[in-house]
Design a protein around this motif. Structure first.
Motif, PDB file in Angstrom:
ATOM      1  N   SER A 119     -75.330  44.647 -53.530  1.00 54.98           N
ATOM      2  CA  SER A 119     -74.358  44.492 -52.477  1.00 54.98           C
ATOM      3  C   SER A 119     -74.226  43.287 -51.628  1.00 54.98           C
ATOM      4  N   VAL A 120     -75.102  42.318 -51.945  1.00 53.22           N
ATOM      5  CA  VAL A 120     -75.192  41.001 -51.117  1.00 53.22           C
ATOM      6  C   VAL A 120     -73.836  40.172 -51.420  1.00 53.22           C
ATOM      7  N   ASP A 121     -73.636  40.066 -52.987  1.00 53.59           N
ATOM      8  CA  ASP A 121     -72.375  39.489 -53.508  1.00 53.59           C
ATOM      9  C   ASP A 121     -71.062  39.906 -52.708  1.00 53.59           C
ATOM     10  N   THR A 122     -70.857  41.143 -52.446  1.00 48.35           N
ATOM     11  CA  THR A 122     -69.865  41.807 -51.817  1.00 48.35           C
ATOM     12  C   THR A 122     -69.740  41.418 -50.521  1.00 48.35           C
ATOM     13  N   PHE A 123     -70.842  41.503 -49.487  1.00 46.73           N
ATOM     14  CA  PHE A 123     -70.997  41.238 -48.325  1.00 46.73           C
ATOM     15  C   PHE A 123     -70.904  39.597 -48.069  1.00 46.73           C
ATOM     16  N   PHE A 124     -71.471  38.659 -48.698  1.00 50.90           N
ATOM     17  CA  PHE A 124     -71.098  37.271 -48.751  1.00 50.90           C
ATOM     18  C   PHE A 124     -69.885  36.796 -48.998  1.00 50.90           C
ATOM     19  N   HIS A 183     -75.426  37.742 -45.389  1.00 54.82           N
ATOM     20  CA  HIS A 183     -76.068  38.404 -46.900  1.00 54.82           C
ATOM     21  C   HIS A 183     -76.140  39.813 -46.521  1.00 54.82           C
ATOM     22  N   GLY A 184     -75.881  40.533 -45.099  1.00 55.27           N
ATOM     23  CA  GLY A 184     -75.929  41.779 -44.879  1.00 55.27           C
ATOM     24  C   GLY A 184     -77.197  42.553 -44.448  1.00 55.27           C
ATOM     25  N   GLN A 231     -67.827  44.390 -39.156  1.00 54.39           N
ATOM     26  CA  GLN A 231     -67.686  45.769 -38.952  1.00 54.39           C
ATOM     27  C   GLN A 231     -68.480  46.397 -39.937  1.00 54.39           C
ATOM     28  N   GLN A 232     -68.809  45.952 -40.747  1.00 54.12           N
ATOM     29  CA  GLN A 232     -70.059  46.802 -41.715  1.00 54.12           C
ATOM     30  C   GLN A 232     -71.383  46.510 -41.091  1.00 54.12           C
ATOM     31  N   LEU A 233     -71.617  45.531 -40.344  1.00 55.40           N
ATOM     32  CA  LEU A 233     -72.892  45.413 -39.547  1.00 55.40           C
ATOM     33  C   LEU A 233     -73.230  46.302 -38.455  1.00 55.40           C
ATOM     34  N   GLN A 234     -71.870  46.536 -37.868  1.00 56.24           N
ATOM     35  CA  GLN A 234     -71.749  47.389 -36.384  1.00 56.24           C
ATOM     36  C   GLN A 234     -71.932  48.840 -37.147  1.00 56.24           C
ATOM     37  N   GLU A 235     -71.274  49.280 -38.186  1.00 59.22           N
ATOM     38  CA  GLU A 235     -71.327  50.533 -38.599  1.00 59.22           C
ATOM     39  C   GLU A 235     -72.580  51.169 -39.174  1.00 59.22           C
TER      40      GLU A 235
END
Length: 441
Positions: free
Chosen positions: A250-255, A392-393, A264-268
């Motif tokens: 998932s690091v690739d997608t987040f980066f 990097h998530g 948004q992802q970090l908040q949720e």
């Protein structure tokens, strides 16, 4: 004053750099492995040292150890540790994916003692890291230690985590009256159970709850109060869909995502790591509070939706000024000691910020391979681990990605490596230094 000269220096012998050391042992050529040094400020290795309580468990599967997701056949796996120490049958019979924290800590010790070529030095506190320049090029790093020794290296890896966060309202309290979670086991063990009658824990997540529960048991005469900004304690969000965001892949997608999507992802996903509790601990605390009320007691309590606006010492007491977020009303809460489950600073560690300032960087950024973005003329490399959530998530600060991340860093190191010995360090004669090269065995 003694100076060492190595190719790669890893600061911090926690899970991040131990995983990196294992990846080097398994992936890198001999000359790089034998010219790698890991330094640790403590005199031993412990995982989550401040909260290394006997009943605490990891929230992550034992398969997410230092190596398995990168190399399932590795001799440094958690399963092989259990086999080597004669405890595999017992662990299998326990029937859990989440080992006790103490067992993970011992696994890390076992890995450190098993490394055949990477060298570890203990009791070495870093006080500064400086760029080493040849003309307009940064060709290495000069690392200074509290004992006045130095290490000159071509490449460096920081695995020290973030600095602890102590809110400013608590900064003026005497050291013996305020305890951050990172020092809980050491400082609380020095308190007299007969003298401590009122304990306040600030925070509403796992570390705060662990300190509350441990204090409730260790200080049987004390009233233990938890003060939090949230509406109450809640379980971790541990659904299988949420947990997919902790995959190394998932690091690739987040980066690659936009800044807005990252935010948004970090908040949720916040409650999957920072804003929740392990269900078992939450249930234990609630049941104990229920039983107390049933029997007419009130030694364990919680104050929700409340800010601590001020903290002052008044004689032998600490006086907290509480502000109710619902009504705005202010009241005082007196106690003997304050325990802070306030987590860690969101900023880069101070030593990294100081290094960036010495280089002249306006901001600290890393590429996909966790390498700090340096001026184009730099040939030295600097890797930052566990502090890159923004790019990097959320798993960056956790053990979930350690195995794969360490392999990616080693791959990046090897891709840009200059064959031959490391560049010459500072002139030892000019500073009265004795140059020491690491042994090649």
């Amino acid at each position: 004053m003694k100076q060492q000269h190595v190719e790669l220096l890893a600061i911090g012998a926690g899970p991040a750099n131990l995983a990196l050391a294992v990846a080097l042992e398994e992936m890198a050529p001999d000359d790089l492995v034998e010219n790698t040094l890991v330094v640790e400020k403590n005199y031993d290795i412990a995982w989550q040292r401040g909260l290394l309580l006997p009943w605490t468990q990891s929230q992550v599967s034992f398969l997410k150890d230092l190596v398995t997701l990168r190399n399932p056949r590795s001799a440094y796996s958690f399963v092989n540790y259990l086999h080597a120490t004669g405890r595999l049958d017992e662990f299998v019979n326990l029937g859990t994916f989440t080992p006790y924290r103490l067992e993970i800590s011992r696994y890390l010790e076992w890995v450190a003692s098993s490394l055949p070529r990477v060298r570890l030095d203990y009791g070495r506190q870093v006080v500064a890291v400086e760029p080493f320049r040849e003309g307009d090029r940064i060709t290495g790093w000069l690392v200074r230690f509290a004992d006045e020794s130095t290490v000159h290296c071509r490449d460096i890896s920081f695995g020290i985590g973030r600095d602890r966060h102590v809110p400013e309202q608590f900064a003026q309290l005497p050291d013996e009256r305020v305890v951050h979670s990172t020092e809980f086991t050491a400082k609380v063990s020095r308190l007299d159970p007969a003298a401590v009658r009122r304990i306040v824990v600030v925070g509403g997540a796992q570390s705060a709850a662990e300190m509350l529960w441990a204090s409730y048991q260790q200080f049987p005469q004390a009233d233990c109060t938890m003060v939090m900004r949230s509406i109450g304690l809640d379980n971790y969000d541990s659904s299988k869909f949420t947990n997919e965001l902790f995959y190394p892949s998932s690091v690739d997608t987040f980066f690659a995502a936009s800044p807005e999507a990252r935010a948004q992802q970090l908040q949720e996903i916040h409650r999957s790591n920072y804003g929740g509790l392990a269900p078992g601990l939450l249930d234990s605390i609630y049941r104990e509070m229920y039983l107390e009320r049933l029997q007419g007691g009130r030694r364990l309590s919680m104050v929700t939706m409340t800010d601590v606006a001020d903290a002052q010492k008044d004689g032998d007491e600490v006086v907290l000024t509480l502000v109710d977020r619902r009504t705005g009303r202010t009241e005082e809460l007196r106690c003997d000691v304050v325990l802070l489950g306030t987590g860690f600073s969101k900023r880069m560690p101070a030593v990294v910020r100081d290094l960036a300032a010495a280089i002249g960087l306006d901001e600290i950024a890393v590429d996909r391979s966790y390498r700090m973005v340096l001026p184009e003329t730099a040939t030295a490399r600097c890797y930052l681990q566990g502090v890159n959530e923004a790019t990097h998530g959320i798993a960056d600060s956790l053990i979930s990605v350690l195995a794969v991340r360490s392999g990616e860093i080693v791959t990046d190191l090897l891709a840009g490596r200059h064959p031959g010995p490391p560049p010459a360090g500072p002139d030892p004669g000019a500073a009265g230094l004795l140059l020491e090269t690491l042994p090649q065995n």
